[in-house]
Design a protein around this motif. Structure first.
Motif, PDB file in Angstrom:
ATOM      1  N   GLN A  48       0.836  -1.199   0.000  1.00  0.00           N
ATOM      2  CA  GLN A  48       0.000   0.000   0.000  1.00  0.00           C
ATOM      3  C   GLN A  48       0.874   1.254   0.000  1.00  0.00           C
ATOM      4  N   PHE A  49       1.918   1.257   0.815  1.00  0.00           N
ATOM      5  CA  PHE A  49       2.785   2.424   0.917  1.00  0.00           C
ATOM      6  C   PHE A  49       3.462   2.715  -0.417  1.00  0.00           C
ATOM      7  N   LEU A  50       3.957   1.656  -1.090  1.00  0.00           N
ATOM      8  CA  LEU A  50       4.704   1.857  -2.334  1.00  0.00           C
ATOM      9  C   LEU A  50       3.813   2.284  -3.494  1.00  0.00           C
ATOM     10  N   GLU A  51       2.500   2.153  -3.329  1.00  0.00           N
ATOM     11  CA  GLU A  51       1.576   2.620  -4.365  1.00  0.00           C
ATOM     12  C   GLU A  51       1.175   4.080  -4.168  1.00  0.00           C
ATOM     13  N   LEU A  52       1.564   4.679  -3.045  1.00  0.00           N
ATOM     14  CA  LEU A  52       1.207   6.070  -2.767  1.00  0.00           C
ATOM     15  C   LEU A  52       2.012   7.026  -3.643  1.00  0.00           C
ATOM     16  N   ALA A  53       1.404   8.153  -3.965  1.00  0.00           N
ATOM     17  CA  ALA A  53       2.162   9.261  -4.541  1.00  0.00           C
ATOM     18  C   ALA A  53       2.858   9.973  -3.395  1.00  0.00           C
ATOM     19  N   LEU A  54       4.027  10.546  -3.661  1.00  0.00           N
ATOM     20  CA  LEU A  54       4.807  11.188  -2.608  1.00  0.00           C
ATOM     21  C   LEU A  54       3.988  12.254  -1.886  1.00  0.00           C
ATOM     22  N   GLU A  55       3.161  12.992  -2.634  1.00  0.00           N
ATOM     23  CA  GLU A  55       2.381  14.081  -2.044  1.00  0.00           C
ATOM     24  C   GLU A  55       1.331  13.581  -1.055  1.00  0.00           C
ATOM     25  N   GLN A  56       0.922  12.300  -1.185  1.00  0.00           N
ATOM     26  CA  GLN A  56      -0.081  11.767  -0.262  1.00  0.00           C
ATOM     27  C   GLN A  56       0.457  11.653   1.155  1.00  0.00           C
ATOM     28  N   LEU A  57       1.755  11.579   1.309  1.00  0.00           N
ATOM     29  CA  LEU A  57       2.324  11.501   2.651  1.00  0.00           C
ATOM     30  C   LEU A  57       2.162  12.807   3.413  1.00  0.00           C
ATOM     31  N   SER A  58       2.021  13.919   2.677  1.00  0.00           N
ATOM     32  CA  SER A  58       1.924  15.230   3.334  1.00  0.00           C
ATOM     33  C   SER A  58       0.592  15.917   3.060  1.00  0.00           C
ATOM     34  N   GLY A  59      -0.363  15.193   2.484  1.00  0.00           N
ATOM     35  CA  GLY A  59      -1.656  15.812   2.175  1.00  0.00           C
ATOM     36  C   GLY A  59      -1.558  16.894   1.140  1.00  0.00           C
ATOM     37  N   GLY A  60      -0.571  16.803   0.250  1.00  0.00           N
ATOM     38  CA  GLY A  60      -0.414  17.789  -0.816  1.00  0.00           C
ATOM     39  C   GLY A  60       0.496  18.945  -0.464  1.00  0.00           C
ATOM     40  N   GLU A  61       0.949  19.030   0.781  1.00  0.00           N
ATOM     41  CA  GLU A  61       1.842  20.118   1.162  1.00  0.00           C
ATOM     42  C   GLU A  61       3.245  19.870   0.611  1.00  0.00           C
ATOM     43  N   PRO A  62       4.016  20.920   0.346  1.00  0.00           N
ATOM     44  CA  PRO A  62       5.379  20.742  -0.195  1.00  0.00           C
ATOM     45  C   PRO A  62       6.256  19.941   0.759  1.00  0.00           C
ATOM     46  N   MET A  63       7.086  19.095   0.178  1.00  0.00           N
ATOM     47  CA  MET A  63       8.028  18.287   0.956  1.00  0.00           C
ATOM     48  C   MET A  63       9.434  18.471   0.409  1.00  0.00           C
ATOM     49  N   GLY A  64       9.811  19.704   0.142  1.00  0.00           N
ATOM     50  CA  GLY A  64      11.136  19.956  -0.401  1.00  0.00           C
ATOM     51  C   GLY A  64      11.213  19.567  -1.862  1.00  0.00           C
ATOM     52  N   ASP A  65      12.404  19.393  -2.351  1.00  0.00           N
ATOM     53  CA  ASP A  65      12.646  19.045  -3.749  1.00  0.00           C
ATOM     54  C   ASP A  65      13.274  17.657  -3.823  1.00  0.00           C
ATOM     55  N   PRO A  66      12.475  16.609  -4.203  1.00  0.00           N
ATOM     56  CA  PRO A  66      13.039  15.256  -4.277  1.00  0.00           C
ATOM     57  C   PRO A  66      14.180  15.144  -5.280  1.00  0.00           C
ATOM     58  N   GLY A  67      14.232  16.055  -6.238  1.00  0.00           N
ATOM     59  CA  GLY A  67      15.294  15.997  -7.238  1.00  0.00           C
ATOM     60  C   GLY A  67      16.564  16.710  -6.825  1.00  0.00           C
ATOM     61  N   HIS A 333      12.208   2.765 -15.100  1.00  0.00           N
ATOM     62  CA  HIS A 333      11.369   3.684 -15.866  1.00  0.00           C
ATOM     63  C   HIS A 333      10.459   4.524 -14.964  1.00  0.00           C
ATOM     64  N   GLY A 334      10.688   4.454 -13.655  1.00  0.00           N
ATOM     65  CA  GLY A 334       9.885   5.253 -12.728  1.00  0.00           C
ATOM     66  C   GLY A 334       8.474   4.735 -12.547  1.00  0.00           C
ATOM     67  N   GLY A 335       8.218   3.479 -12.931  1.00  0.00           N
ATOM     68  CA  GLY A 335       6.872   2.925 -12.814  1.00  0.00           C
ATOM     69  C   GLY A 335       6.747   1.925 -11.692  1.00  0.00           C
ATOM     70  N   ARG A 336       5.673   1.171 -11.724  1.00  0.00           N
ATOM     71  CA  ARG A 336       5.445   0.122 -10.735  1.00  0.00           C
ATOM     72  C   ARG A 336       4.847  -1.086 -11.427  1.00  0.00           C
ATOM     73  N   ILE A 337       4.934  -2.237 -10.788  1.00  0.00           N
ATOM     74  CA  ILE A 337       4.412  -3.473 -11.351  1.00  0.00           C
ATOM     75  C   ILE A 337       3.687  -4.235 -10.251  1.00  0.00           C
ATOM     76  N   TRP A 338       2.566  -4.833 -10.586  1.00  0.00           N
ATOM     77  CA  TRP A 338       1.804  -5.605  -9.610  1.00  0.00           C
ATOM     78  C   TRP A 338       1.001  -6.670 -10.351  1.00  0.00           C
ATOM     79  N   ALA A 339       0.406  -7.573  -9.592  1.00  0.00           N
ATOM     80  CA  ALA A 339      -0.313  -8.689 -10.208  1.00  0.00           C
ATOM     81  C   ALA A 339      -1.640  -8.923  -9.505  1.00  0.00           C
ATOM     82  N   GLU A 340      -2.579  -9.499 -10.252  1.00  0.00           N
ATOM     83  CA  GLU A 340      -3.858  -9.947  -9.705  1.00  0.00           C
ATOM     84  C   GLU A 340      -4.074 -11.374 -10.166  1.00  0.00           C
ATOM     85  N   SER A 341      -4.470 -12.256  -9.244  1.00  0.00           N
ATOM     86  CA  SER A 341      -4.580 -13.658  -9.604  1.00  0.00           C
ATOM     87  C   SER A 341      -5.395 -14.419  -8.571  1.00  0.00           C
TER      88      SER A 341
END
Length: 363
Positions: A48-67, A333-341
């Motif tokens: 669940q955590f790894l599927e979050l967008a970074l901004e979801q951890l702060s409720g959309g507030e700025p969290m510095g510059d990840p780059g 490629h900055g993506g994610r991979i998951w499965a359903e089965s």
């Protein structure tokens, strides 16, 4: 021995560290790793955590510059899964993790935060040691793959020489023993090849371009049919599916996923393998689906671990490395991979290529 030392060091420094930590990609902002302490703090399961967008951890507030290419010290509000929040102190350190340019973030609830200088020292130390552990693992993989090949060739070669030169002196049991020795040597060679592939994926520089994934899937389907012409498998490949990716790596990714679908549908009388794309939560997800053996989703979290298998080797052959390579390619490629089965109901593997246009790799 080197692998166990590196692996144990990695677990101690990151996975089992009591300091909550997570890792995000510096360009795509994708969360790549999280340790148990952070999962307990935020209240999420790992997937669940790894599927979050970074901004979801702060409720959309700025969290510095990840780059950013320099250390950052931040005070910001962080959200837990249950909706509650806490004031956190974040120290972010740019480093490399599994071949990627990332930010390693240490998270501290302000109510129990240490002095800023101490926290800064710890994140620098942890980042440096984590990089060293990753380099050790890469060195180990390279050394093992080369050092083991010569004795393996000797084992296989002398076993075949015994069979050719002294086969008439051996009974059926003796010949079977030699056959099994040759098969084991070949299996070991395949595992070494797979580990080399896994290591190369992390080191290869990306060359991004617009790739027609449908064409690649069509070509792979023809190769699979040519390899086993006696099988009757229907392919349903959506036309015109394209993505921004490294052509060689995404070809390897599709080979792994479609090869798995081919393998795990081998006992299905009317096998069907599908490839296409869907829109999920505003992003394009590509999928490979089959109606084969499937697996229990209770074990899905370990699906992309090296050497982890959900089926016995006598049921379906394989190295246990393919999906780990697939996960590494998608992460590049900055993506994610998951499965359903579900057992007996086939499997669908999804992957995204999120943030690929912004992705650059250090030399």
């Amino acid at each position: 021995m080197a692998l166990r030392e590196s692996d144990a060091g990695y677990r101690e420094l990151f996975e089992e560290n009591p300091q909550p930590m997570w890792v995000c990609h510096r360009e795509s902002r994708r969360l790549l790793a999280v340790n148990e302490a952070a999962l307990r703090l935020y209240g999420y399961r790992r997937e669940q955590f790894l599927e979050l967008a970074l901004e979801q951890l702060s409720g959309g507030e700025p969290m510095g510059d990840p780059g950013a290419s320099q250390d950052q010290q931040l005070r910001c509000r962080q959200l837990k899964k249950d909706g509650s929040s806490f004031e956190a102190q974040l120290v972010c350190h740019p480093c490399r993790f599994q071949g990627e340019r990332v930010q390693l973030a240490l998270v501290r609830d302000e109510g129990g935060a240490q002095q800023e200088a101490q926290l800064r020292y710890r994140v620098l130390q942890q980042g440096s040691l984590l990089e060293a552990a990753q380099r050790e693992l890469e060195t180990f993989s390279y050394s093992v793959s080369h050092d083991l090949r010569a004795p393996l060739r000797h084992i296989d070669g002398f076993s075949r020489a015994l069979m050719d030169d002294y086969g008439t002196l051996l009974d059926g049991q003796g010949k079977e023993y030699l056959t099994r020795i040759c098969q084991a040597a070949e299996k070991m060679s395949q595992l070494i090849d797979a580990m080399q592939q896994l290591s190369r994926v992390g080191r290869t520089e990306l060359s991004l371009e617009k790739v027609d994934l449908s064409v690649k899937a069509q070509v792979i389907s023809l190769e699979l049919k040519r390899r086993e012409p006696e099988r009757r498998v229907d392919f349903a490949i959506e036309e015109g599916v394209k993505g921004e990716a490294d052509a060689k790596l995404v070809r390897q990714l599709l080979e792994i996923l479609m090869g798995n679908a081919w393998k795990f549908s081998s006992k299905t009388p009317s096998a069907v393998i599908s490839f296409g794309s869907v829109e999920l939560q505003g992003e394009t997800a590509y999928f490979v689906r089959d109606n084969g053996a499937g697996f229990d989703m209770a074990y899905a979290e370990k699906l992309f671990s090296v050497f982890h298998r959900l089926h016995r080797a006598d049921e379906f052959e394989g190295s246990g490395v393919g999906l780990a390579i697939a996960q590494r390619i998608v992460a590049r490629h900055g993506g994610r991979i998951w499965a359903e089965s579900a057992p007996g109901a086939g499997a669908t593997f999804y992957f995204t290529l999120k943030g690929e246009k912004q992705l650059t790799i250090d030399n």
